[in-house]
Every structure is written in C-alpha cells, then in structure tokens.
Scaffold this motif. Structure first.
Motif, short mmCIF file in Angstrom:
data_model
loop_
_atom_site.label_atom_id
_atom_site.label_comp_id
_atom_site.label_asym_id
_atom_site.label_seq_id
_atom_site.Cartn_x
_atom_site.Cartn_y
_atom_site.Cartn_z
N CYS A 138 -21.68 -10.36 -21.62
CA CYS A 138 -20.89 -9.32 -20.97
C CYS A 138 -21.88 -8.26 -20.49
CB CYS A 138 -19.89 -8.70 -21.94
SG CYS A 138 -19.02 -7.30 -21.21
N ARG A 139 -22.07 -8.18 -19.17
CA ARG A 139 -23.07 -7.23 -18.67
C ARG A 139 -22.58 -5.80 -18.73
NH1 ARG A 139 -27.80 -8.64 -19.96
NH2 ARG A 139 -26.35 -9.02 -21.61
N CYS A 140 -21.27 -5.61 -18.94
CA CYS A 140 -20.79 -4.26 -19.24
C CYS A 140 -21.04 -3.95 -20.72
CB CYS A 140 -19.30 -4.13 -18.94
SG CYS A 140 -18.87 -4.41 -17.22
N LEU A 186 -12.04 -5.82 -22.03
CA LEU A 186 -12.73 -6.02 -20.74
C LEU A 186 -12.97 -4.69 -20.06
CD1 LEU A 186 -10.24 -7.08 -18.00
CD2 LEU A 186 -9.50 -6.88 -20.35
N GLN A 187 -14.04 -4.70 -19.27
CA GLN A 187 -14.34 -3.51 -18.46
C GLN A 187 -14.27 -3.91 -16.99
OE1 GLN A 187 -17.57 -1.12 -20.28
NE2 GLN A 187 -17.11 -2.25 -22.14
N CYS A 188 -15.37 -4.45 -16.42
CA CYS A 188 -15.27 -4.87 -15.02
C CYS A 188 -14.47 -6.14 -14.87
CB CYS A 188 -16.65 -5.05 -14.40
SG CYS A 188 -17.43 -6.62 -14.84
N GLY A 189 -14.44 -6.96 -15.93
CA GLY A 189 -13.63 -8.18 -15.91
C GLY A 189 -14.34 -9.44 -15.46
N PHE A 190 -15.60 -9.32 -15.08
CA PHE A 190 -16.28 -10.51 -14.54
C PHE A 190 -16.47 -11.59 -15.60
CE2 PHE A 190 -19.79 -13.18 -13.18
CZ PHE A 190 -19.43 -13.46 -11.87
N CYS A 191 -16.84 -11.17 -16.81
CA CYS A 191 -17.10 -12.16 -17.87
C CYS A 191 -15.81 -12.64 -18.51
CB CYS A 191 -17.99 -11.55 -18.95
SG CYS A 191 -17.14 -10.29 -19.95
N THR A 192 -14.69 -11.93 -18.22
CA THR A 192 -13.48 -12.09 -19.03
C THR A 192 -12.88 -13.50 -19.03
OG1 THR A 192 -13.06 -9.77 -18.52
CG2 THR A 192 -11.29 -10.98 -19.60
S1 FES Z 1 -16.41 -6.78 -18.68
FE1 FES Z 1 -17.95 -6.57 -17.18
S2 FES Z 1 -19.23 -8.23 -17.64
FE2 FES Z 1 -17.94 -8.19 -19.33
#
Ligand code: FES
Ligand SMILES: Cc1cc2nc3c(=O)[nH]c(=O)nc-3n(C[C@H](O)[C@H](O)[C@H](O)COP(=O)(O)OP(=O)(O)OC[C@H]3O[C@@H](n4cnc5c(N)ncnc54)[C@H](O)[C@@H]3O)c2cc1C
Ligand code: FES
Lengths: 270, 154
Positions: free
Chosen positions: B133-135, B96-102
């Motif tokens: 995952c937009r990241c 995960l990066q920003c975590g929104f999709c996680t």
């Molecule tokens: S971790 Fe940012 S949208 Fe997947």
C-alpha cells in the motif's frame, strides 16, 4: 510488459509433455507455475517459440511417502509443500523452506520442480534439497534417471537437465528430528536470500555463495571431527567464491555465511 | 486460441492470444477493472485475484493458464449487491486511502481468511506480505481484516 508471441501447448500427461518436447526441440520451454519463466519472457530474457504448459498435469503433482523417502511431484506448489502434514512431520526443513519463498500469492503458483529446474543459486528449495541430500527424478527420451541434488546443479541457472527432459518428482529422505536449522538473510519482504544457510544432520548447504547451492564442506568435516559449533561455523565460507552485487560484497557474504551457519547449527530458524 | 473458464461464477468462452496476461484479459476482454496493474513484476499485489479460491497475481499468469479454472475478482466478491464481509470491513475500518491497492488487498485478505479463518495480527501481516500500500495505510488494513475475520465467524 507482454511476452513475445509463442505457440502454446497444454500437456495432458507427463508422456505428452515429453512428446511435445521431442517434437519442438530446443525452441520449446516447459511452463510450470510461470513465476520465473513469465517474468523472464516479459523482459525478453527468455524468448521460447513454443511453451509447453505442464501446470495442469495431475500425475506430476502430489506428495507421498515411499519407504524412507518422501516423493514430491514436480508441479506441487510451494504452498502445498509448506502446508503438507507429511512434509511438516517428516522433513520439516523442506516445509519451512517452501514457506520462505516469496509471498502467499507466489507460493500458490510457483512449483518445487520449477524452482529446482530454474536453479537460482539464491533460491530456497535448491539449498534445502542439497542440505537434505535429496535427489531429482528425471524422464527423457532415453528413459528415467535419478540425479542427486549434489550433482544436479551445474552452474549459474544451469542444471544437468537436458532440453528434452522433464523433472517429474523430487525425492527427499525423511529427516523428522529437531536437528535442523534454516537461515535466510534478506532486507525486504518477499525477496531472495542475500545469503542463506540450511543445515540438517551433518550437512550444511549455502545459498548465494557461488553459482550453485554449495556445501560448506570444511565446516561439515570439522563438525564430524568433533569441533564445536562455533569452530565449525568459522570455516563455513572456506572455498566459497560468492558474487558481488548492490546488497553485499564478497567479504560481507562470507561473513554472513559464517554467522548464519552458526545460527543454523544451533538449530535456529529465521 | 479458445479458452473456457469461469469468471465470477459465470462460464465464459473467449478467443485469446497465448501471450495475453490474465490481468489484461480480465480488464480488457471481460471489462472487469478492479484488478490493477501496479508493478507488473509480481511484487505489489495490486493485480491479485482468486484462482480456485487461492490468491494469485494475475500479472504473472497467462489467460490460457486459467483455462478450465475458476477466477474471482473483487467484482465477484459482492454477492447479489451485498458487500463481502472483507469489503464491508475495509469500508468500516477505513482500510483504504487512494484505493489503488484495495482490490488486491481485499482479494488477498479474502484468500487468507479462506485458508485461515482466525488469523492473529501477525498472521494477517505475514499473509498480506505480497501486497503493498503506497499510501502506507497498513494499520487500518490489518484492522479491517481482523474485523472481517470476527464478523465472518460470528
Ligand atoms: S490506499 Fe493508496 S495504495 Fe493503498
Ligand atoms: C517476486 C518473486 C519473488 C520470489 N521470491 C523467491 C524467494 O524468496 N525464494 C525462492 O526460492 N524463489 C523465489 N521466487 C521464485 C519462485 O520460487 C518460482 O516459483 C520458482 O523459481 C519457479 O517455479 P515455477 O513453477 O514458477 O517455474 P516456471 O517459471 O514455470 O519455470 C522455471 C524454469 O524451470 C523449467 N521447468 C519448470 N518445471 C520443470 C520441470 N518439471 N522439468 C523441467 N524443467 C522445468 C521451465 O522451463 C523454466 O525454465 C520468486 C519469484 C518471484 C516472481
Ligand atoms: S501488478 Fe501484479 S504484482 Fe504488481
């Protein structure tokens, strides 16, 4: 977005669903998996005042063999059709088509009956049913009737289902052999076909080449008359009148229909 | 109307409006905010939860459709404070990066591994087709799911 308010009724049986339809008339909508109806309700493209949920009616789900046919309950979800050993062995084209719908989450909710009743000309299962020469089992106040897939689709998102009728099951002739092909041309994951072709035996069905899934009759006749696959496929777009949109204009769709028909007749899956 | 269902193993009974979406029921009425609303159009998968063990998009389901059923959210995956192997693997493999999709990715992956405990890399990628995952951190997400599959069968 949240749908407009409605009255919710959970049907307990097919008979109960029919009673509720009779009672509420044209203001009511059946809800199966909700993967076409709920998006439309969110956008106010559908504003039913009563929603009749058939999603948990056990007698409407399930897959069984009946002589030369398979009978698939209307509320059987795409994932169950795709994973069924019976469907995979007896009508592999149908299992393949069900596996092409959207993504895994969509296939866990969306149903075969909902897809056919919704009648999107770009959808997978209407095209598959036409290619396989399947039929629809329909119940209504006047009793039961069976309608061939060739006659079921009446227009853009329109079928021969009446507002007080229920699609109870889908009947598909067994087609276990390897002589089938399926082509779905898309630009994005989990999308509808820009053009689709399903071919089984001598039948060829096209998706998104008109307001309903259509047969490529000129190509079918050429094949039956002994033409080569290449020559028959060259006739696949004859008589079609596809819509134009951001993905494709008319000439491009007709080009795709010819190319994809050749691949489908070569029994390619893609 | 009144609905009875099981959320993360606990039986609940709640008064809901028929038009309430399952994701809003979970977030606002149950206080379970793991499932996110990303697209609201059945595309991104951020709202994925398990319905009777199968992954579904809770933005395209009514709470009333879940009556009598079992829902699991990311909050319910960690049993007794112990992270689920999929959650553990996302942490270890930097999935995960920003975590929104996680939360949606984790639930889709848990659903995938329940159906197919030993997926190939291609099967993982196809199995997560409904999650964006937009990241664009897909590489590590796939690695995490494969690693979770390994640790769950070990
Ligand atoms: S971790 Fe940012 S949208 Fe997947
Ligand atoms: C993001 C997304 C991507 C998709 N991608 C594809 C795709 O690639 N290919 C594809 O083919 N489809 C695709 N779909 C549509 C999907 O196949 C739906 O599952 C299907 O169109 C509708 O089935 P449902 O059970 O959800 O029906 P619902 O939404 O519940 O109902 C649809 C319509 O059919 C009526 N209806 C439902 N069941 C019956 C019945 N038994 N008798 C009479 N009327 C009935 C309802 O009243 C309603 O008008 C996609 C959907 C989404 C949201
Ligand atoms: S919020 Fe449900 S799929 Fe995007």
């Amino acid at each position: 977005m949240i749908p407009a308010p409605f009255q919710y009724e959970a049907a307990e049986s097919a008979g109960h669903a029919l009673d509720l339809l009779a009672r509420h008339g044209e203001d009511a909508k059946l809800l199966a998996g909700g993967h076409s109806l709920l998006p439309m309700m969110k956008l106010r493209l559908a504003v039913p005042s009563v929603v009749i949920d058939i999603g948990r009616v056990e007698e409407l789900a399930g897959i069984r063999a009946d002589g030369d046919d398979l009978v698939i309950g209307a509320t059987t979800c795409h994932a169950d059709v795709a994973a069924s050993d019976l469907v995979r062995s007896q009508t592999p084209l149908l299992a393949y088509a069900a596996a092409q719908v959207g993504d895994p989450q969509i296939r866990h909710r969306g149903t075969i009956g909902g897809s056919l009743a919704h009648a999107d000309p770009a959808a997978d299962l209407p095209m598959a049913l036409v290619a396989l020469g399947g039929s629809m089992e329909i119940s209504g106040p006047a009793g039961r009737r069976t309608v061939a897939a060739d006659d079921f689709f009446a227009g853009f998102f329109e079928t021969s289902l009446q507002p007080d009728e229920l699609l109870t099951a889908v009947r598909v002739p067994r087609h276990p052999g390897p002589d089938w092909g399926y082509q779905k041309f898309v630009r994005r994951a989990n999308d509808w076909a820009i053009v689709g072709v399903a071919a089984a035996g001598g039948r060829i069905a096209l998706a998104n080449m008109g307001p309903v899934p259509v047969r490529a009759t000129a190509a079918e006749q050429a094949l039956a008359g002994g033409a080569s696959v290449a020559d028959a496929a060259a006739m696949a777009a004859e008589g079609t009148d596809p819509a134009e949109d951001i993905h494709a204009d008319r000439a491009y769709r007709q080009h795709l229909a010819r190319v994809l028909t050749r691949r489908a007749l070569e029994h390619q899956k893609g | 109307m009144q609905i009875k269902l099981t959320v993360n193993g606990e039986p609940r009974s709640d008064e809901v409006e028929p038009r309430l979406l399952l994701v809003h029921y979970l977030r606002e009425q149950c206080g379970l905010r793991a499932a996110n609303v990303g697209c609201d159009t059945t595309s991104c998968g951020a709202c994925t939860v398990l319905l009777n063990g199968k992954s579904v998009k809770s933005c395209t389901m009514l709470a009333v459709q879940a009556a009598g059923q079992e829902i699991t959210t990311a909050e319910g995956l960690a049993a007794g404070g112990e992270l689920h192997p999929v959650q553990q693997a996302f942490r270890q493999e930097h999935g995960l990066q920003c975590g929104f999709c996680t939360p949606g990715m984790v639930m889709a992956a848990a659903g995938l591994l329940a159906e197919n405990p030993h997926p190939t890399e291609a099967e993982v990628r196809e199995g997560l087709e409904g999650n964006f995952c937009r990241c664009t951190g897909y590489h590590n997400i796939v690695r995490a799911v494969l690693s979770a599959a390994g640790s769950m069968s070990a």
